[in-house]
Design an enzyme around this catalytic site. Structure first.
Site, PDB file in Angstrom:
ATOM      1  CG  HIS A 125      -1.627   1.265   1.480  1.00  0.00           C
ATOM      2  ND1 HIS A 125      -2.882   1.531   0.962  1.00  0.00           N
ATOM      3  CD2 HIS A 125      -1.279   2.378   2.181  1.00  0.00           C
ATOM      4  CE1 HIS A 125      -3.261   2.743   1.328  1.00  0.00           C
ATOM      5  NE2 HIS A 125      -2.307   3.273   2.075  1.00  0.00           N
ATOM      6  CD  GLU A 126       2.017   3.587   3.744  1.00  0.00           C
ATOM      7  OE1 GLU A 126       2.373   4.662   3.251  1.00  0.00           O
ATOM      8  OE2 GLU A 126       0.973   3.483   4.417  1.00  0.00           O
ATOM      9  CG  HIS A 129       0.347   6.208  -0.852  1.00  0.00           C
ATOM     10  ND1 HIS A 129      -0.819   6.775  -1.330  1.00  0.00           N
ATOM     11  CD2 HIS A 129       0.029   5.666   0.358  1.00  0.00           C
ATOM     12  CE1 HIS A 129      -1.792   6.587  -0.444  1.00  0.00           C
ATOM     13  NE2 HIS A 129      -1.307   5.907   0.573  1.00  0.00           N
ATOM     14  CD  GLU A 184      -4.568   6.547   2.296  1.00  0.00           C
ATOM     15  OE1 GLU A 184      -4.313   5.358   2.565  1.00  0.00           O
ATOM     16  OE2 GLU A 184      -3.706   7.439   2.336  1.00  0.00           O
TER      17      GLU A 184
END
Length: 247
Positions: A125-126, A129, A184
């Site tokens: 997920h990070e 980004h 997100e």
């Protein structure tokens, strides 16, 4: 009024010239800067974190983060840069990835996740980004919004302070916060792609967010939050994973 109109036209021209199509996301992005332009700030933030926060000396924990992180980075196609990792001593479950190639994970997160698949979901997920250039897009969106509010206050005369306060709240709820929620959900989707590509189980991303929901002690309503509600996030992940045949 002429000056206000001129500034507005310049802002509109800047917005148009800064739009670019992102193939990974399948949409246009508004970018006044790119991630490389944020490298200096990111490196400074990393150095400050290392200087002011307690760093774990647990060799096994550090090796775990590096092992899982390296697999996710490679799956995301970012192995061409040098990555640094750190485990910060904190009870709060958290992780972050800086565009300059830095990954930080807290001991609280390592205690929360039940397996490497769930840790991979967080790191995926990070990293998502970073691949999506969300930091640069967020910066650009905020800068453009501040410029627009400056025009509004300039035209408001004696009511400038009130207009700025109302305009700021409207912009935050109507533009910036929803935009962050979009980021997100995009990072969630990319993260699942990367953890699946790295050989981890996509279904554990759903299990992770259920764990996060259980340990969360109250939250803002979704319309006033920079993050989607846990229910929205889990539903979106379930739908995406099923659509890919990974369930």
């Amino acid at each position: 009024m002429r000056r206000t109109a001129l500034v507005a036209l310049l802002a509109a021209g800047t917005a148009l010239s800064a739009c670019a199509y992102n193939e990974t996301l399948g949409r246009n992005q508004f970018l006044l800067v790119n991630d490389s332009a944020l490298t200096q700030q990111a490196d400074a933030a990393w150095a400050e974190a290392l200087r002011t926060q307690r760093i774990s000396s647990d060799a096994a924990a550090n090796a775990r983060v590096r092992r899982v992180g390296d697999r996710i980075v490679q799956a995301a196609g970012l192995s061409d840069r040098r990555w640094e990792y750190a485990v910060f001593v904190s009870d709060s479950p958290n992780a972050f990835v800086l565009p300059s190639g830095k990954i930080g994970v807290t001991t609280g997160l390592l205690s929360l996740v039940r397996n490497d698949d769930q840790l991979a979901a967080v790191l995926g997920h990070e990293v998502g980004h970073t691949v999506a250039q969300h930091a640069a897009e967020r910066y650009s969106q905020t800068a453009a919004t501040n410029l627009g509010l400056g025009v509004l206050q300039g035209a408001a005369g004696d009511y400038a302070q009130a207009a700025g306060a109302i305009g700021g709240l409207g912009a935050q709820l109507g533009v910036l916060l929803p935009f962050s929620r979009r980021h997100e959900l995009e990072a969630d989707r990319l993260g699942v792609d990367y953890l699946q590509r790295a050989g981890y189980r996509p279904s554990e991303a759903i299990a992770l967010w259920r764990l996060m929901a259980q340990q969360r002690q109250g939250s803002n309503p979704e319309f006033a939050s920079t993050h989607p509600s846990d229910a929205s996030r889990i539903a979106a992940l379930e739908q995406y994973i099923q659509s890919q045949g990974w369930a």
